[in-house]
Every structure is written in structure tokens, then in C-alpha cells.
Design a protein around this motif. Structure first.
Motif, PDB file in Angstrom:
ATOM      1  N   MET A   1     -34.961  44.390  36.920  1.00 61.45           N
ATOM      2  CA  MET A   1     -35.114  43.794  38.338  1.00 61.45           C
ATOM      3  C   MET A   1     -33.682  43.218  38.745  1.00 61.45           C
ATOM      4  O   MET A   1     -33.292  43.064  39.817  1.00 61.45           O
ATOM      5  N   ASP A   2     -32.933  42.789  37.916  1.00 60.48           N
ATOM      6  CA  ASP A   2     -31.814  42.036  37.932  1.00 60.48           C
ATOM      7  C   ASP A   2     -30.528  43.083  38.025  1.00 60.48           C
ATOM      8  O   ASP A   2     -29.572  42.719  38.344  1.00 60.48           O
ATOM      9  N   ASP A   3     -30.594  44.361  37.588  1.00 58.88           N
ATOM     10  CA  ASP A   3     -29.772  45.231  37.813  1.00 58.88           C
ATOM     11  C   ASP A   3     -29.317  45.632  39.162  1.00 58.88           C
ATOM     12  O   ASP A   3     -30.072  45.879  40.164  1.00 58.88           O
ATOM     13  N   PRO A   4     -27.942  45.278  39.447  1.00 59.96           N
ATOM     14  CA  PRO A   4     -27.590  45.547  40.934  1.00 59.96           C
ATOM     15  C   PRO A   4     -27.281  47.035  41.325  1.00 59.96           C
ATOM     16  O   PRO A   4     -27.109  47.388  42.450  1.00 59.96           O
ATOM     17  N   GLY A   5     -27.467  47.863  40.379  1.00 58.18           N
ATOM     18  CA  GLY A   5     -27.213  49.204  40.836  1.00 58.18           C
ATOM     19  C   GLY A   5     -25.847  49.746  40.628  1.00 58.18           C
ATOM     20  O   GLY A   5     -25.049  48.946  39.869  1.00 58.18           O
ATOM     21  N   PHE A   6     -25.477  50.762  41.292  1.00 59.23           N
ATOM     22  CA  PHE A   6     -23.985  51.105  40.970  1.00 59.23           C
ATOM     23  C   PHE A   6     -23.288  50.830  42.301  1.00 59.23           C
ATOM     24  O   PHE A   6     -23.888  50.652  43.369  1.00 59.23           O
ATOM     25  N   HIS A   7     -22.081  50.746  42.200  1.00 56.60           N
ATOM     26  CA  HIS A   7     -21.181  50.426  43.393  1.00 56.60           C
ATOM     27  C   HIS A   7     -20.886  51.703  44.251  1.00 56.60           C
ATOM     28  O   HIS A   7     -20.667  52.738  43.383  1.00 56.60           O
ATOM     29  N   HIS A   8     -20.923  51.444  45.608  1.00 58.87           N
ATOM     30  CA  HIS A   8     -20.742  52.504  46.164  1.00 58.87           C
ATOM     31  C   HIS A   8     -19.495  53.446  45.971  1.00 58.87           C
ATOM     32  O   HIS A   8     -19.590  54.519  46.268  1.00 58.87           O
ATOM     33  N   SER A   9     -18.481  52.703  45.620  1.00 57.20           N
ATOM     34  CA  SER A   9     -17.233  53.476  45.236  1.00 57.20           C
ATOM     35  C   SER A   9     -17.420  54.704  44.113  1.00 57.20           C
ATOM     36  O   SER A   9     -16.827  55.765  44.136  1.00 57.20           O
ATOM     37  N   VAL A  10     -18.640  54.515  43.308  1.00 53.11           N
ATOM     38  CA  VAL A  10     -18.658  55.490  42.356  1.00 53.11           C
ATOM     39  C   VAL A  10     -19.035  56.690  42.715  1.00 53.11           C
ATOM     40  O   VAL A  10     -18.824  57.889  42.347  1.00 53.11           O
TER      41      VAL A  10
END
Length: 82
Positions: A1-10
Motif C-alpha cells: 500500500m505504501d508503494d508509490p508506483g512508477f514515475h510517469h517518465s518511465v
């Protein structure tokens, strides 16, 4: 739940790399070849898809979300009166 996911630039970087040297076409050709090997698509025929089950699942999830929101609202309202 704390995972921010990936950055949009990826995703943007991946899109740029995929667009180079016909990589997207090669990826599509490879995918199509694998699907043919698995017997999931046939050569030179019209392929049909039926999204009925997908639409039904989305409808069910939407209804569940509405019920969840209603229960949350009732619980929030009842807790304020305690």
C-alpha cells in the motif's frame, strides 16, 4: 500500500524506445506469432472478440463500489453522532 508506483517518465521513456527502429512492429509481430503458435489466432481469418463478460465485470465492480461508498458514508455519519 505504501508503494508509490512508477514515475510517469518511465512510461514516456519506454514509448520513445519502443518507437525506435520499428520496435513496436517487431513486438506486434512477435506477439502475433506466439498467439498463432498457441492456437489462439488463425491465419487469414476474421477475429472476433466478445466483451460482454468484461462489461459485466465492470458493471459488478461499479455496483460494489457504490455499495462500499454508501456503507462508508453511513458509518462515517453514525460515528459523528457518538
Amino acid at each position: 500500500m505504501d508503494d508509490p508506483g512508477f514515475h510517469h517518465s518511465v512510461l514516456a521513456d519506454f514509448r520513445v524506445r519502443l518507437g525506435q527502429d520499428g520496435r513496436a512492429d517487431r513486438l506486434l509481430d512477435l506477439t502475433r506469432a506466439r498467439l498463432k503458435e498457441a492456437g489462439l489466432v488463425r491465419e487469414r481469418t476474421t477475429q472476433h472478440t466478445d466483451s460482454t463478460h468484461v462489461l459485466a465485470a465492470v458493471r459488478d465492480l461499479a455496483r460494489l463500489e457504490l455499495v462500499t461508498d454508501a456503507v462508508r458514508a453511513v458509518l462515517k455519519e453514525s460515528c459523528q453522532h457518538c
